[in-house]
Design an enzyme around this catalytic site. Structure first.
Site, PDB file in Angstrom:
ATOM      1  N   GLU A 273      31.983   6.220  41.429  1.00 11.53           N
ATOM      2  CA  GLU A 273      33.175   6.226  40.571  1.00 11.53           C
ATOM      3  C   GLU A 273      33.698   7.655  40.502  1.00 11.53           C
ATOM      4  OE1 GLU A 273      32.508   4.359  36.775  1.00 11.53           O
ATOM      5  OE2 GLU A 273      31.808   2.485  37.678  1.00 11.53           O
TER       6      GLU A 273
ATOM      7  N   TRP B 134      33.736  20.731  38.180  1.00 10.51           N
ATOM      8  CA  TRP B 134      33.145  19.479  37.696  1.00 10.51           C
ATOM      9  C   TRP B 134      33.675  18.238  38.405  1.00 10.51           C
ATOM     10  CZ3 TRP B 134      37.113  16.393  35.934  1.00 10.51           C
ATOM     11  CH2 TRP B 134      38.308  17.038  35.588  1.00 10.51           C
TER      12      TRP B 134
ATOM     13  N   ASP C 100      30.857  15.337  26.442  1.00 10.95           N
ATOM     14  CA  ASP C 100      31.762  16.501  26.402  1.00 10.95           C
ATOM     15  C   ASP C 100      32.428  16.781  25.066  1.00 10.95           C
ATOM     16  OD1 ASP C 100      31.215  16.353  29.096  1.00 10.95           O
ATOM     17  OD2 ASP C 100      33.293  16.231  29.754  1.00 10.95           O
TER      18      ASP C 100
ATOM     19  N   TRP D 199      27.250  25.366  30.394  1.00 16.34           N
ATOM     20  CA  TRP D 199      28.272  25.198  29.353  1.00 16.34           C
ATOM     21  C   TRP D 199      27.766  25.753  28.018  1.00 16.34           C
ATOM     22  CZ3 TRP D 199      31.295  19.892  28.795  1.00 16.34           C
ATOM     23  CH2 TRP D 199      32.338  20.034  27.877  1.00 16.34           C
TER      24      TRP D 199
ATOM     25  N   TYR E  91      32.366   6.230  24.826  1.00 18.13           N
ATOM     26  CA  TYR E  91      33.296   7.244  25.369  1.00 18.13           C
ATOM     27  C   TYR E  91      34.753   6.820  25.164  1.00 18.13           C
ATOM     28  CZ  TYR E  91      34.913  10.732  28.889  1.00 18.13           C
ATOM     29  OH  TYR E  91      35.512  11.780  29.540  1.00 18.13           O
TER      30      TYR E  91
ATOM     31  N   SER F  29      40.329  12.578  32.298  1.00 19.87           N
ATOM     32  CA  SER F  29      39.794  11.454  31.533  1.00 19.87           C
ATOM     33  C   SER F  29      40.452  11.312  30.171  1.00 19.87           C
ATOM     34  CB  SER F  29      38.274  11.602  31.367  1.00 19.87           C
ATOM     35  OG  SER F  29      37.638  11.324  32.599  1.00 19.87           O
TER      36      SER F  29
ATOM     37  N   ARG G 133      40.566  12.084  23.711  1.00 20.04           N
ATOM     38  CA  ARG G 133      39.401  12.340  24.555  1.00 20.04           C
ATOM     39  C   ARG G 133      39.706  13.354  25.658  1.00 20.04           C
ATOM     40  NH1 ARG G 133      37.458   7.124  27.518  1.00 20.04           N
ATOM     41  NH2 ARG G 133      38.894   7.840  29.115  1.00 20.04           N
ATOM     42  N   ASP G 134      38.664  14.060  26.093  1.00 17.00           N
ATOM     43  CA  ASP G 134      38.763  15.022  27.198  1.00 17.00           C
ATOM     44  C   ASP G 134      39.820  16.089  26.886  1.00 17.00           C
ATOM     45  OD1 ASP G 134      37.692  15.840  29.603  1.00 17.00           O
ATOM     46  OD2 ASP G 134      39.007  14.613  30.857  1.00 17.00           O
TER      47      ASP G 134
ATOM     48  N   LYS H 191      26.343   8.835  35.146  1.00 20.95           N
ATOM     49  CA  LYS H 191      27.588   8.636  35.909  1.00 20.95           C
ATOM     50  C   LYS H 191      27.296   7.672  37.053  1.00 20.95           C
ATOM     51  CE  LYS H 191      31.770   9.480  37.577  1.00 20.95           C
ATOM     52  NZ  LYS H 191      33.048   9.371  36.831  1.00 20.95           N
TER      53      LYS H 191
ATOM     54  N   ASP I  57      35.650  11.167  39.414  1.00 18.44           N
ATOM     55  CA  ASP I  57      35.766  12.001  38.209  1.00 18.44           C
ATOM     56  C   ASP I  57      37.218  12.251  37.832  1.00 18.44           C
ATOM     57  OD1 ASP I  57      32.946  12.545  37.932  1.00 18.44           O
ATOM     58  OD2 ASP I  57      33.134  13.860  39.675  1.00 18.44           O
TER      59      ASP I  57
END
Ligand code: BGC
Length: 395
Positions: A348, A316, A168, A216, A117, A129, A122-123, A344, A350
């Site tokens: 932790e 989310w 994702d 999704w 990841y 993220s 990213r994201d 996950k 999100d």
């Protein structure tokens, strides 16, 4: 992490013989993997043979959390969470440093779960993220991130690994191509994922490419384009032998087989037949098959113990009221579902709820999001305790 509902597009271990009484007893050594090289056959379900390893990184987080709980009954339950198999997230180049220490105590019958990841940009459809690598830094992704992980996995050829590839990322290219950030990330995502699949295609590894979740890519209009997107990247990597299929519900909240689905009353429900993950992996799986990609699935059940909490399916971030879900198992009762896994690490965050933070995403400020919450990936003691109290099944 961000999960997007696109209504717009909708439109065994062998028992060892007991040592004889005369055999000198050595203290039990933590074994690092198996006695010889591991070869995984990705045309089979490796979770039937291997149990997801409870990694020592999460164990340390959970043990510290248990220490901080004054209610002794709850603290005792908390300690049990440390024995649950979870995936280790390699979410930055620096955090690759967490990998080798996590490989010191892996019994032969365990499989180590890793999340790859760190794509550039990213994201792309959210902020929480956003990664360390910028769009255009694909060379760094290849040489400083993927190549380094590949070296470590090769050096640990006696250990079995299951990888979740880039949560994702490809789903975002399917449903969020209207966003400039996702347009800019697109070619790097495709080339980066293909590179990861090629370099990490090792005998001791099986790979699952992330496919979002039923809310999704499960929309009627997203199923085919979604399967085509994943299959095209898989093929551009040369159809690697160790790809087994997809991961779904990663860091997600969807139920496995709730009927009717959690959002079956929503005004747009007619456009989505994948109202739970079981229907999703079978429906999407059929599309993957026609698109020419392996279609078995692992499903994250780490935090889906309680349903009916989200105002909208696309919510989310740190869903309030959530509970730990079904423990990792290969007994899914479904041919396409290899295993329920915890991807996950529950506890932790999100994403931060601090609206002044650079990575603040408004989803983390919604009424159904738990507050306060720290930066993505950071421990949230109160959230962990909530997951534990609401665990279903309970600890
Ligand atoms: C975060 C990562 C973290 C992962 C697991 C993601 O949302 O961006 O930094 O490692 O969650 O908690």
């Amino acid at each position: 992490m961000k999960f997007v509902q696109s209504a717009t597009l909708a439109f065994a271990a062998t028992a060892l013989a007991a040592p004889s009484r005369t055999t000198p007893q050595k203290p039990r050594q933590a074994s690092a993997g198996c006695a010889s090289a591991v070869t995984l056959d990705a045309s089979t379900n490796v979770f039937q043979q291997y149990t997801l390893h409870p990694n020592n990184f999460y164990r340390a987080e959970v043990e510290a959390a248990a220490e901080a709980i004054s209610d002794s009954a709850l603290a005792e339950k908390a300690r049990k969470v440390a024995d649950v198999g979870t995936f280790l997230w390699l979410d930055t180049i620096e955090n690759i440093g967490r990998l080798e220490p996590a490989l010191e105590d892996v019994p032969c019958e365990n499989i180590v779960g890793l999340v790859i990841y760190d794509l550039p940009g990213r994201d792309c459809a959210a902020k929480a993220s956003n990664g360390e690598l910028k769009v255009g830094e694909l060379d760094r992704y290849k040489t400083e991130y993927i190549d380094k992980i590949a070296e470590i996995l090769k050096a640990h050829s006696n250990t079995a690994f299951a990888l979740v590839i880039e949560p994702d990322s490809l789903p975002n290219l399917v449903t969020n191509s209207d966003l400039q950030t996702c347009q800019q990330s697109a070619s790097g995502y495709r080339e980066g994922v293909a590179y990861a699949l090629k370099q990490l295609n090792l005998p001791n590894v099986v790979m699952y490419i992330d496919a979002g979740h039923g809310g999704w890519l499960g929309w009627d209009a997203n199923l085919k384009p979604g399967a085509q997107e994943l299959a095209s990247v898989y093929k551009s990597a040369g159809s690697p032998s160790q790809v087994r299929g997809i991961s779904t519900n990663v860091a997600g909240w969807n139920a496995w087989d709730q009927e009717p689905g959690e959002f079956s009353d929503a005004s747009d429900a007619q456009y989505n037949k994948c109202q739970n993950e079981k229907i999703y992996i079978n429906t999407f799986g059929a599309e993957l098959k026609s698109a020419g990609m392996p279609n078995h699935a692992i499903i994250d059940t780490g935090r889906n113990g309680v349903t009916g909490l989200r105002d909208e399916w696309g919510d989310w971030c740190n869903v309030n009221g959530a509970g730990f879900g079904v423990r990792p198992t290969a007994n899914t009762g479904d041919e396409l579902a290899d295993a329920f896994v915890w991807v996950k690490p529950g506890g932790e965050s999100d994403g931060t709820s601090d609206s002044s933070a650079a990575r603040y995403d408004s989803f983390c400020g919604k009424p159904d999001a738990f507050k306060p919450s720290p930066e993505a990936g950071t421990w949230n003691q109160a959230y962990f305790e909530m997951l534990l109290k609401n665990a279903n099944p309970s600890f």
